[in-house]
Design a protein around this motif. Structure first.
Motif, short mmCIF file in Angstrom:
data_model
loop_
_atom_site.label_atom_id
_atom_site.label_comp_id
_atom_site.label_asym_id
_atom_site.label_seq_id
_atom_site.Cartn_x
_atom_site.Cartn_y
_atom_site.Cartn_z
N ILE A 122 1.59 13.14 -27.28
CA ILE A 122 1.89 11.82 -26.75
C ILE A 122 1.09 11.60 -25.47
N TYR A 123 1.03 10.34 -25.05
CA TYR A 123 0.33 10.00 -23.82
C TYR A 123 1.37 9.72 -22.75
N VAL A 124 1.31 10.48 -21.66
CA VAL A 124 2.30 10.39 -20.59
C VAL A 124 1.66 9.73 -19.37
N THR A 125 2.38 8.81 -18.74
CA THR A 125 1.85 8.12 -17.55
C THR A 125 2.73 8.40 -16.34
N ARG A 126 2.10 8.39 -15.16
CA ARG A 126 2.78 8.62 -13.90
C ARG A 126 2.18 7.72 -12.83
N THR A 127 2.88 7.62 -11.69
CA THR A 127 2.43 6.79 -10.57
C THR A 127 2.24 7.65 -9.32
N LEU A 128 1.18 7.35 -8.58
CA LEU A 128 0.91 8.01 -7.31
C LEU A 128 0.94 7.00 -6.18
N GLY A 129 1.36 7.45 -5.00
CA GLY A 129 1.17 6.70 -3.77
C GLY A 129 0.04 7.36 -3.02
N VAL A 130 -1.07 6.65 -2.81
CA VAL A 130 -2.27 7.26 -2.23
C VAL A 130 -2.63 6.52 -0.94
N LYS A 131 -2.74 7.29 0.15
CA LYS A 131 -3.18 6.70 1.41
C LYS A 131 -4.65 6.33 1.28
N ALA A 132 -5.04 5.21 1.89
CA ALA A 132 -6.39 4.69 1.68
C ALA A 132 -7.48 5.62 2.14
#
Length: 225
Positions: A122-132
């Protein structure tokens, strides 16, 4: 991309000269392109130099995917002198699918990769918080995320790095498969549930102020939404 404009200018020719001189025959078009005229197949497989650039709210930087040493990485590049280019690479088997400015100093970034679940790929997705400046990367509650966990419904416009994230919260129970909505602080990774999961509700919607207004339910049994 460049646009070229050509202007053809011709001298005035006396009528007698035109009458006495026949125009040269037009050359016939090539029936087939030679091998040297054809575009190599490898050209179509090349990575773009820059893809999907997004301008920061203050107009001073762009975030985009760039090809560096044959690999696509997420970069933040300055548009004015004095700034530094920053880049992150998330892994050879991980896709950077999207990115979004949240204020001038933070980005929400969606990634995904192939994984195995109960013997199925399956294809799994996630979210990141990235400082600029790429000095800090927060995984947004990956431990309590299911298969799909990367749908941003809203982003704050007051300068704070806050978003509303719709995501599945696990795989162990049916209720975890239905996404809930959380308010996320990208700078800390902390989340707060603002709309719990509802049976057969897969799509949530928020207004411009960041208030969840609607969830869409579709019943397979009744074929009604």
């Amino acid at each position: 991309m460049t646009w070229r404009m050509g202007l053809l200018a011709g001298a005035m020719i006396p009528a007698i000269a035109v009458a006495q001189t026949a125009p040269p025959p037009a050359s016939a078009p090539k029936a087939n392109a030679t091998l040297s005229d054809r575009v190599p197949v490898e050209t179509f497989a090349k990575l773009p130099g820059i893809a999907n650039p997004k301008l920061s709210p203050d107009g001073r930087r762009i975030a985009a995917k760039m090809a560096i040493d044959g690999v696509q990485v997420l970069v933040v590049a300055p548009l004015f002198p004095g700034g530094k280019l920053a880049a992150i690479k998330v892994g050879a088997t991980v896709d950077i699918n999207w990115w979004r400015w949240v204020g001038d100093d933070w980005l929400a970034v969606g990634i995904g990769s192939q994984d195995m679940l109960y013997g199925e790929e399956i294809y799994v997705t996630r979210t990141l918080g990235v400082k600029a400046d790429m000095t800090k990367i927060n995984r947004i509650d990956w431990k309590n995320s299911g298969v799909r966990a990367d749908e941003i419904l809203w982003a704050a416009r007051d300068g704070t790095p806050r978003v509303l994230l719709s995501r599945q919260t696990g795989i162990e129970s049916e209720s975890q498969w239905y996404p809930s909505v959380s308010e996320v602080d990208l700078s800390t990774g902390k989340t707060k549930t603002v709309a719990g999961s509802q049976t057969n509700v897969f799509d949530w919607y928020a207004d411009g102020a960041g208030v969840v207004r609607m969830g869409y339910r579709y019943e397979d049994d009744t074929r009604k939404g």
